[in-house]
Motif scaffolding. Structure first.
Motif, mmCIF file in Angstrom:
data_model
loop_
_atom_site.group_PDB
_atom_site.id
_atom_site.type_symbol
_atom_site.label_atom_id
_atom_site.label_comp_id
_atom_site.label_asym_id
_atom_site.label_seq_id
_atom_site.Cartn_x
_atom_site.Cartn_y
_atom_site.Cartn_z
ATOM 1 N N ILE A 262 0.888 -1.173 0.000
ATOM 2 C CA ILE A 262 0.000 0.000 0.000
ATOM 3 C C ILE A 262 0.922 1.218 0.000
ATOM 4 C CG2 ILE A 262 -1.904 1.180 1.139
ATOM 5 C CD1 ILE A 262 -2.753 -1.424 2.350
ATOM 6 N N GLY A 263 1.221 1.725 -1.180
ATOM 7 C CA GLY A 263 2.282 2.695 -1.363
ATOM 8 C C GLY A 263 2.108 4.013 -0.643
ATOM 9 N N LYS A 264 0.879 4.467 -0.457
ATOM 10 C CA LYS A 264 0.627 5.777 0.161
ATOM 11 C C LYS A 264 0.357 5.700 1.660
ATOM 12 C CE LYS A 264 -1.278 7.918 -4.029
ATOM 13 N NZ LYS A 264 -2.456 8.630 -4.594
ATOM 14 N N LEU A 265 0.343 4.525 2.211
ATOM 15 C CA LEU A 265 -0.029 4.357 3.613
ATOM 16 C C LEU A 265 1.017 4.987 4.540
ATOM 17 C CD1 LEU A 265 -2.249 2.948 5.320
ATOM 18 C CD2 LEU A 265 -0.711 0.979 5.478
ATOM 19 N N LYS A 266 0.542 5.850 5.463
ATOM 20 C CA LYS A 266 1.447 6.543 6.383
ATOM 21 C C LYS A 266 1.544 5.840 7.737
ATOM 22 C CE LYS A 266 1.865 10.045 3.475
ATOM 23 N NZ LYS A 266 3.130 10.328 2.763
ATOM 24 N N TYR A 267 0.472 5.213 8.170
ATOM 25 C CA TYR A 267 0.439 4.518 9.453
ATOM 26 C C TYR A 267 -0.623 3.427 9.398
ATOM 27 C CZ TYR A 267 -3.613 7.554 10.259
ATOM 28 O OH TYR A 267 -4.818 8.203 10.141
ATOM 29 N N ILE A 268 -0.647 2.566 10.416
ATOM 30 C CA ILE A 268 -1.611 1.468 10.444
ATOM 31 C C ILE A 268 -2.817 1.800 11.315
ATOM 32 C CG2 ILE A 268 -1.967 -0.985 10.900
ATOM 33 C CD1 ILE A 268 0.038 -0.439 8.691
ATOM 34 N N PHE A 269 -2.572 2.137 12.596
ATOM 35 C CA PHE A 269 -3.662 2.365 13.545
ATOM 36 C C PHE A 269 -3.719 3.831 13.965
ATOM 37 C CE2 PHE A 269 -1.809 -1.861 14.590
ATOM 38 C CZ PHE A 269 -2.866 -2.658 14.187
ATOM 39 N N SER A 287 6.338 -3.977 2.313
ATOM 40 C CA SER A 287 6.410 -3.199 1.068
ATOM 41 C C SER A 287 5.452 -2.013 1.038
ATOM 42 C CB SER A 287 6.167 -4.119 -0.139
ATOM 43 O OG SER A 287 7.083 -5.195 -0.159
ATOM 44 N N CYS A 288 5.370 -1.294 2.140
ATOM 45 C CA CYS A 288 4.621 -0.025 2.195
ATOM 46 C C CYS A 288 5.663 1.088 2.255
ATOM 47 C CB CYS A 288 3.694 -0.003 3.403
ATOM 48 S SG CYS A 288 2.430 -1.301 3.379
ATOM 49 N N LYS A 289 5.993 1.640 1.125
ATOM 50 C CA LYS A 289 7.197 2.457 1.008
ATOM 51 C C LYS A 289 7.121 3.799 1.722
ATOM 52 C CE LYS A 289 5.921 4.333 -3.550
ATOM 53 N NZ LYS A 289 6.355 4.453 -4.961
ATOM 54 N N GLU A 293 5.177 5.004 10.689
ATOM 55 C CA GLU A 293 4.898 4.558 12.057
ATOM 56 C C GLU A 293 3.761 3.553 12.052
ATOM 57 O OE1 GLU A 293 4.766 8.512 12.696
ATOM 58 O OE2 GLU A 293 2.607 8.805 12.541
ATOM 59 N N ILE A 294 3.703 2.744 13.083
ATOM 60 C CA ILE A 294 2.615 1.774 13.199
ATOM 61 C C ILE A 294 1.367 2.456 13.751
ATOM 62 C CG2 ILE A 294 1.908 -0.427 14.189
ATOM 63 C CD1 ILE A 294 4.245 -0.625 12.247
ATOM 64 N N ILE A 295 1.559 3.301 14.757
ATOM 65 C CA ILE A 295 0.446 4.017 15.391
ATOM 66 C C ILE A 295 0.622 5.508 15.146
ATOM 67 C CG2 ILE A 295 -0.743 4.496 17.571
ATOM 68 C CD1 ILE A 295 0.446 1.842 18.592
ATOM 69 N N ALA A 296 -0.436 6.162 14.712
ATOM 70 C CA ALA A 296 -0.349 7.583 14.375
ATOM 71 C C ALA A 296 -0.511 8.455 15.612
ATOM 72 C CB ALA A 296 -1.426 7.946 13.356
ATOM 73 N N LYS A 297 0.130 9.594 15.584
ATOM 74 C CA LYS A 297 -0.006 10.591 16.642
ATOM 75 C C LYS A 297 -1.301 11.355 16.404
ATOM 76 C CE LYS A 297 2.634 14.089 16.201
ATOM 77 N NZ LYS A 297 3.844 14.946 16.162
ATOM 78 N N GLU A 321 10.853 3.498 5.143
ATOM 79 C CA GLU A 321 10.657 4.751 5.868
ATOM 80 C C GLU A 321 10.175 4.539 7.303
ATOM 81 O OE1 GLU A 321 11.482 7.767 4.917
ATOM 82 O OE2 GLU A 321 12.283 6.932 3.046
ATOM 83 N N LEU A 322 9.942 3.316 7.710
ATOM 84 C CA LEU A 322 9.450 3.052 9.067
ATOM 85 C C LEU A 322 10.524 3.401 10.098
ATOM 86 C CD1 LEU A 322 7.212 1.910 10.901
ATOM 87 C CD2 LEU A 322 8.287 -0.346 10.631
ATOM 88 N N ARG A 323 10.154 4.266 11.047
ATOM 89 C CA ARG A 323 11.111 4.728 12.049
ATOM 90 C C ARG A 323 10.747 4.280 13.463
ATOM 91 N NH1 ARG A 323 14.205 9.026 9.898
ATOM 92 N NH2 ARG A 323 13.502 9.639 7.812
ATOM 93 N N THR A 324 9.456 4.137 13.732
ATOM 94 C CA THR A 324 9.041 3.893 15.106
ATOM 95 C C THR A 324 7.676 3.216 15.135
ATOM 96 O OG1 THR A 324 8.555 4.965 17.222
ATOM 97 C CG2 THR A 324 7.992 6.185 15.245
#
Length: 357
Positions: A262-269, A287-289, A293-297, A321-324
């Protein structure tokens, strides 16, 4: 092959004498595959009115009869019209059929024709615009398995007929498995403002549906008992809409979550929804480029502790791009985690002081 069931009638026969309907009382399973010239299951063709003439011209008019048959078939848009009844059909599989619609949306008498259908699989119907006419949704109360794939013109699951009033709620009361794959024009389950309810759906798979938005407030699709969600190659910046109050308990049974490409996905939850996923056991992202982050602020208040109490497997792959897990000071707890895989996640830092994994 151009037809499956053809009823012949003479030119001078009164319309009232034509076959009312053909009923397949014992048919439980029907599979139609690779029949690109068939547009309708049942067709009627006109024949010459006198037998001698028919015998005399049987050879010379063979080609012209074939052309007339093709013209006649072209007038029948639905694959299944009012003349065909399958009262005990349980499984219907359609593949590579040249039809713009499956069922005739003008027929209220069809409400019981598919009352036994439990499994519907549709693939490679390139002219199909929608699956169910909105007036017929209630006819499929027994449907448990719905699978649609590689229909390049499909825009919605439930189509709105011209002149028909839009229903506020569409209920698929017994569907447990829904699979949607490679439907590039699919945008919604049904056009317009509505609620689509799937109270028994346990497994949802979506692959290659770049324009479909599922868990949003715009269309109100409700899955209260989902157990397994697999999303791959869809065009979305987020999966769940944090503004939906009705979703507060929609994912309390989710045990498997697999997300990929999912190329545009910024976070999961969204942070407000993390508590909804207490039953989650298998969690995979790959492969979500653009995922950072997994959880959004969200908002001013941070979550001091993030807990996934039942997750046993966590797989992270090709997330450049996953950092935290969560971009606030917090403790992340995974008390039942048994398997952790992280590959090609070069920017992810898991061993800093603010994390307790």
């Amino acid at each position: 092959m151009k037809q499956i069931f053809v009823a012949e009638r003479e030119d001078n026969v009164n319309n009232n004498e034509v076959i009312e309907r053909v009923e397949f009382c014992q048919l439980c399973y029907l599979t139609l595959k690779n029949l690109p010239r068939i547009a309708s299951f049942y067709s009627e063709v006109k024949t010459p009115s006198t037998l001698p003439m028919r015998q005399k011209e049987s050879t010379t008019n063979l080609q012209s009869n074939d052309n007339n048959l093709e013209d006649e078939l072209d007038t029948f848009t639905p694959l299944f019209n009012r003349k065909v009844v399958f009262p005990h059909l349980e499984t219907l599989e359609l593949e590579a059929i040249n039809a713009e619609m499956i069922w005739d949306n003008q027929l209220p008498t069809m409400s019981s024709c598919y009352q036994s259908l439990t499994c519907l699989i549709i693939s490679k119907m390139e002219k199909l615009n929608y699956v169910f006419p909105s007036s017929m949704v209630k006819s499929f109360e027994q449907l448990q398995h719905l699978e649609i794939g590689s229909c390049k013109e499909l825009k919605e699951i439930v189509g709105k007929e011209e002149g028909a009033e839009a229903a506020a709620t569409f209920l698929f009361s017994r569907v447990e498995v829904l699979k949607l794959s490679y439907l590039p024009k699919l945008t919604t389950f049904c056009p317009g403002i509505h609620t689509s309810s799937w109270p028994k759906l346990k497994r949802l798979e979506v692959f290659g549906c770049q324009n479909l938005h599922i868990f949003t407030s715009e269309y109100k699709v409700v899955f209260p008992n989902l157990e397994d969600v697999r999303l791959h190659a869809i065009n979305s910046q987020m999966i769940w809409d944090s503004q939906l109050p009705i979703m507060s308990d929609c994912y309390q049974n989710l045990t498997h979550l697999v997300i990929g490409s999912i190329g545009k996905l910024k976070y999961i939850f969204p942070s407000s929804m993390v508590k909804n996923f207490k039953q989650l056991r298998y969690f995979s992202i790959n492969s979500c480029k653009e995922l950072k982050e997994i959880i959004a602020k969200e908002g001013a208040e941070a979550l001091p502790t993030v807990i996934f109490p039942r997750v046993e497997s966590l797989i992270l792959e090709n997330l450049e791009e996953l950092r935290t897990f969560y971009p606030r000071m917090h403790i992340s707890e995974w008390p039942n985690l048994k398997k952790l895989e992280a590959s090609s996640c070069d920017k992810l830092q898991m061993s800093t002081l603010e994390y307790k994994v």
